[in-house]
Design an enzyme around this catalytic site. Structure first.
Site, mmCIF file in Angstrom:
data_model
loop_
_atom_site.group_PDB
_atom_site.id
_atom_site.type_symbol
_atom_site.label_atom_id
_atom_site.label_comp_id
_atom_site.label_asym_id
_atom_site.label_seq_id
_atom_site.Cartn_x
_atom_site.Cartn_y
_atom_site.Cartn_z
ATOM 1 N N SER A 11 0.839 -1.314 0.105
ATOM 2 C CA SER A 11 -0.109 0.038 -0.010
ATOM 3 C C SER A 11 0.917 1.326 -0.055
ATOM 4 O O SER A 11 0.555 2.121 -0.846
ATOM 5 C CB SER A 11 -1.028 0.063 1.015
ATOM 6 O OG SER A 11 -0.412 0.187 2.297
ATOM 7 N N ASN A 12 2.097 1.185 0.715
ATOM 8 C CA ASN A 12 2.778 2.363 0.574
ATOM 9 C C ASN A 12 3.575 2.510 -0.803
ATOM 10 O O ASN A 12 3.842 3.758 -1.035
ATOM 11 C CB ASN A 12 4.095 2.157 1.669
ATOM 12 C CG ASN A 12 3.412 2.588 3.196
ATOM 13 O OD1 ASN A 12 3.137 3.609 3.333
ATOM 14 N ND2 ASN A 12 3.134 1.803 3.809
ATOM 15 N N ASN A 60 13.837 4.529 5.490
ATOM 16 C CA ASN A 60 12.945 3.279 5.945
ATOM 17 C C ASN A 60 11.509 3.992 6.672
ATOM 18 O O ASN A 60 11.820 5.020 7.079
ATOM 19 C CB ASN A 60 13.416 2.440 6.828
ATOM 20 C CG ASN A 60 12.572 1.260 7.251
ATOM 21 O OD1 ASN A 60 11.815 0.728 6.533
ATOM 22 N ND2 ASN A 60 12.611 0.891 8.788
ATOM 23 N N HIS A 99 8.859 2.952 9.486
ATOM 24 C CA HIS A 99 8.519 2.291 10.585
ATOM 25 C C HIS A 99 7.042 2.629 11.266
ATOM 26 O O HIS A 99 6.828 3.909 11.508
ATOM 27 C CB HIS A 99 9.675 2.173 11.748
ATOM 28 C CG HIS A 99 9.422 1.338 12.920
ATOM 29 N ND1 HIS A 99 9.747 0.092 12.727
ATOM 30 C CD2 HIS A 99 8.841 1.442 13.981
ATOM 31 C CE1 HIS A 99 9.426 -0.661 13.836
ATOM 32 N NE2 HIS A 99 8.854 0.321 14.478
ATOM 33 N N GLU A 121 0.838 6.724 7.288
ATOM 34 C CA GLU A 121 1.876 6.532 6.307
ATOM 35 C C GLU A 121 1.569 7.081 4.919
ATOM 36 O O GLU A 121 2.310 7.643 4.295
ATOM 37 C CB GLU A 121 2.208 4.970 6.170
ATOM 38 C CG GLU A 121 2.826 4.506 7.513
ATOM 39 C CD GLU A 121 2.947 3.030 7.426
ATOM 40 O OE1 GLU A 121 3.798 2.336 8.198
ATOM 41 O OE2 GLU A 121 2.028 2.234 6.854
HETATM 42 C C1 GRF Z 1 4.051 -0.731 6.696
HETATM 43 O O1 GRF Z 1 3.345 -0.436 7.952
HETATM 44 C C2 GRF Z 1 5.458 0.027 7.037
HETATM 45 O O2 GRF Z 1 5.689 1.057 8.169
HETATM 46 C C3 GRF Z 1 6.302 -1.289 7.277
HETATM 47 O O3 GRF Z 1 5.559 -2.238 6.568
HETATM 48 C C4 GRF Z 1 4.191 -1.807 6.447
HETATM 49 C C5 GRF Z 1 4.188 -2.039 4.828
HETATM 50 O O4 GRF Z 1 2.992 -2.100 4.368
HETATM 51 N N1 GRF Z 1 7.437 -0.946 7.492
HETATM 52 P P1 GRF Z 1 2.437 -2.116 2.850
HETATM 53 O O5 GRF Z 1 3.068 -3.303 2.325
HETATM 54 O O6 GRF Z 1 3.156 -0.792 2.456
HETATM 55 O O7 GRF Z 1 1.040 -1.969 2.744
#
Ligand code: GRF
Length: 209
Positions: free
Chosen positions: A32-33, A121, A123, A193
């Protein structure tokens, strides 16, 4: 004199905005990010996401990359990431920044050294709380709930050779209510995020931070 200063400032600004910057996104999960990053940079004048790297052949992030027609590199083998091979390949593709968006392998020191100050990164907690080895995904949110924290949030940081200990670039927080479930906490953190990650990455990559 004033005009010279203004001209120099404008010239520097133009160079900063238009110098091309290539990013490789490393991810192991749903993506999703990564989706937010791909959307944000899809028509950016100077920032390109060149490649999505994953250690999980079935990760949702690979489907996301496909949707955006971004090349992917999948390798589940830790030895691959520890070899010079990945560093050389990224250098050949002129990758300037690595963005870790939920990448679950520890990045080897050699790659951290190659991308010193150029590996970012995210977190899902307010570091230094709830970080370190084994602290990822719902483990983080469960710990936040168990410890009855009144707030949590996100930390965007540079990567060094220790888990979650690199220099903090940005943090944002959200309240945790006693009635919040782990899923509620996860959703609030994910909203943060998605609201901030791409914008902060853009600032770092284009030299604004
Ligand atoms: C996110 O919560 C990020 O903070 C962590 O891993 C997760 C990744 O989520 N490091 P996605 O795969 O981007 O939905």
């Amino acid at each position: 004199m004033r005009n010279v200063l203004i001209t120099t400032f404008v010239r520097k600004l133009i160079v900063r905005v238009l110098t091309p910057h290539n990013i490789a996104v490393f991810a192991s999960g749903a993506g999703s990010n990564t989706r937010e990053l791909l959307q944000h940079f899809s028509s950016h004048p100077s920032v390109n996401i060149r490649l999505v790297v994953s250690n999980k052949p079935d990760a949702g992030v690979l489907q996301v990359a496909k949707e955006f027609k971004i090349p992917t590199l999948v390798n589940a083998d830790l030895a691959f990431y520890e070899s010079n091979c990945i560093g050389e390949m990224l250098a050949e593709q002129e990758v300037e920044f690595i963005v870790l968006a939920g990448f679950l392998l520890k990045v080897p020191d050699s790659l951290v050294a190659q991308y010193n100050g150029k590996m970012i990164n995210i977190h899902p907690a307010l570091l230094p709380k709830f970080g370190g080895k084994g602290m990822y995904g719902n483990r983080v949110h469960s710990a936040v709930k168990e410890q009855q924290e009144s707030e949590t949030g996100i930390t965007i940081h540079f990567v060094n050779e220790h888990y979650d200990e690199g220099q903090v670039i940005f943090q944002a927080s959200c309240p945790v209510l006693p009635t919040d479930t782990v899923e509620d906490i996860k959703r609030k953190v994910q909203d943060l995020e998605h609201a901030h990650f791409a914008k902060v990455v853009e600032k770092v990559v284009t030299g604004g931070l």
